[in-house]
Write a protein that holds these residues in place. Structure first.
Motif, PDB file in Angstrom:
ATOM      1  N   ARG A   8       0.825  -1.207   0.000  1.00 33.94           N
ATOM      2  CA  ARG A   8       0.000   0.000   0.000  1.00 33.94           C
ATOM      3  C   ARG A   8       0.860   1.259   0.000  1.00 33.94           C
TER       4      ARG A   8
ATOM      5  N   TYR B  17       3.993   1.424  -0.909  1.00 35.51           N
ATOM      6  CA  TYR B  17       4.759   1.433  -2.152  1.00 35.51           C
ATOM      7  C   TYR B  17       3.934   2.056  -3.276  1.00 35.51           C
ATOM      8  N   THR B  18       2.653   1.712  -3.324  1.00 36.99           N
ATOM      9  CA  THR B  18       1.766   2.286  -4.340  1.00 36.99           C
ATOM     10  C   THR B  18       1.651   3.792  -4.158  1.00 36.99           C
ATOM     11  N   GLU B  19       1.503   4.228  -2.914  1.00 35.14           N
ATOM     12  CA  GLU B  19       1.395   5.665  -2.641  1.00 35.14           C
ATOM     13  C   GLU B  19       2.670   6.402  -3.036  1.00 35.14           C
TER      14      GLU B  19
ATOM     15  N   ASN C 259       4.848   5.501  -5.349  1.00 37.45           N
ATOM     16  CA  ASN C 259       4.919   5.559  -6.808  1.00 37.45           C
ATOM     17  C   ASN C 259       3.996   6.615  -7.384  1.00 37.45           C
ATOM     18  N   GLU C 260       2.805   6.724  -6.799  1.00 43.32           N
ATOM     19  CA  GLU C 260       1.867   7.746  -7.269  1.00 43.32           C
ATOM     20  C   GLU C 260       2.426   9.143  -7.034  1.00 43.32           C
ATOM     21  N   GLU C 261       3.083   9.312  -5.876  1.00 41.54           N
ATOM     22  CA  GLU C 261       3.628  10.625  -5.553  1.00 41.54           C
ATOM     23  C   GLU C 261       4.779  11.004  -6.473  1.00 41.54           C
TER      24      GLU C 261
ATOM     25  N   SER D 250       5.470   9.910  -9.380  1.00 46.00           N
ATOM     26  CA  SER D 250       5.115   9.959 -10.799  1.00 46.00           C
ATOM     27  C   SER D 250       4.591  11.330 -11.216  1.00 46.00           C
ATOM     28  N   VAL D 251       4.281  12.174 -10.240  1.00 47.17           N
ATOM     29  CA  VAL D 251       3.875  13.548 -10.540  1.00 47.17           C
ATOM     30  C   VAL D 251       5.095  14.289 -11.075  1.00 47.17           C
TER      31      VAL D 251
ATOM     32  N   ARG E  88       8.843  14.639  -9.261  1.00 48.71           N
ATOM     33  CA  ARG E  88       9.985  13.932  -9.848  1.00 48.71           C
ATOM     34  C   ARG E  88      11.117  14.908 -10.177  1.00 48.71           C
TER      35      ARG E  88
ATOM     36  N   GLN F  70      10.870   1.896 -11.418  1.00 53.96           N
ATOM     37  CA  GLN F  70      10.289   1.862 -10.075  1.00 53.96           C
ATOM     38  C   GLN F  70      11.063   0.935  -9.133  1.00 53.96           C
TER      39      GLN F  70
ATOM     40  N   LYS G 157       6.489   8.096   4.391  1.00 57.07           N
ATOM     41  CA  LYS G 157       5.873   6.955   3.705  1.00 57.07           C
ATOM     42  C   LYS G 157       6.799   5.738   3.709  1.00 57.07           C
TER      43      LYS G 157
END
Length: 270
Positions: free
Chosen positions: A201, A203-205, A207-209, A211-212, A216, A233, A261
């Motif tokens: 969970r 890790y997903t957050e 990556n989402e952060e 990827s902005v 980045r 990733q 995180k």
């Protein structure tokens, strides 16, 4: 016959009740994890395994993470190191001599990464292969310092480069942390225990952060994470875990949200 039937009924009832309790605990822990971002408990070993005096001496003299633990947590750490040594095979290549200190150093490294997780033994590998220095891979046709090969169920190290990672403690380059980060990533995205679910969970957050585009760009411009982190990733996770363990104060200062995180993902703080 009546006694046998009664005994059978009692056994079935006990088994069913035990299964019900297990299911209820999993539901409660899942809800607890959603609310508090951590397992109900992490360490439980009423009969902790012991490690040798040589292993104790090594951890005491050479492993900072262990020395910063409380006496109680040192017992848990030693138990996990002992369990690792019991469960994984160490394989020598090119006549490298695998000593007890070599084994303990490797076991302590993954124990450090997974110390906040209840499920700490990974089933995505079963052996550690060690070369004396950089080695040539017939698979990739390239020279390597280390790798995690899930198909071969192996983690591979150049011992020379593994040691370099610990010789300099603040350069954010640590081969052992990097390759075992790949292991935890692979394990965390495929297992369903509470620690793996929380890992996935967060890790997903993360990556989402990252990827902005703006975020980045900030990460790259800071030059805090080496550019190799932005290969993909998988490498990003491995690199940020190197930074998390080697320079946690700087990490927290520069990128507090990302640091938070990662600390939730590993259930650890420094």
């Amino acid at each position: 016959m009546q006694n046998i039937a009664l005994l059978f009924t009692i056994i079935v009832f006990v088994l069913a009740f035990g299964l019900l309790l297990r299911v209820m605990f999993r539901i409660v822990e899942y809800c607890y994890g959603l609310l508090f971002d951590k397992p109900v408990f992490v360490h439980f070993c009423p009969f902790p395994k012991k490690i040798s005096p040589i292993a104790i001496d090594f951890l005491t003299n050479e492993f900072t993470f262990y020395n910063n633990l409380s006496d109680k947590n040192k017992v848990y750490f030693e138990h996990r190191v002992a369990r690792f040594l019991d469960n994984y095979q160490f394989v020598s290549r090119d006549s490298f001599v695998i000593t007890e200190e070599v084994k303990v150093h490797i076991a302590a490294t993954i124990t450090m990464l997974s110390f906040g997780m209840r499920q700490y033994l990974c089933n995505v590998f079963d052996k550690i292969i060690i070369y004396p220095s950089v080695y040539y891979s017939n698979l990739s046709k390239q020279y390597h310092k280390g790798e995690f090969n899930p198909n071969a169920r192996a983690v591979v190290f150049s011992w020379e480069d593994f040691q370099k990672g610990f010789d300099i403690t603040n350069d954010n380059l640590n081969l052992g942390i990097h390759e075992f980060a790949h292991v935890l990533h692979h394990q965390g995205m495929r297992s369903n225990d509470i620690s793996a679910l929380l890992f996935a969970r967060m890790y997903t957050e993360i990556n989402e952060e990252v990827s902005v585009p703006k975020v980045r760009e900030q990460l790259i411009a800071s030059e805090y994470f080496r550019i190799y982190a932005f290969t993909n990733q998988f490498e990003f996770l491995a690199v940020i875990l190197e930074n998390f363990f080697e320079t946690p104060l700087e990490f927290k200062k520069q990128f507090p949200d990302l640091y938070y995180k990662v600390s939730l993902m590993l259930n650890q703080k420094h």
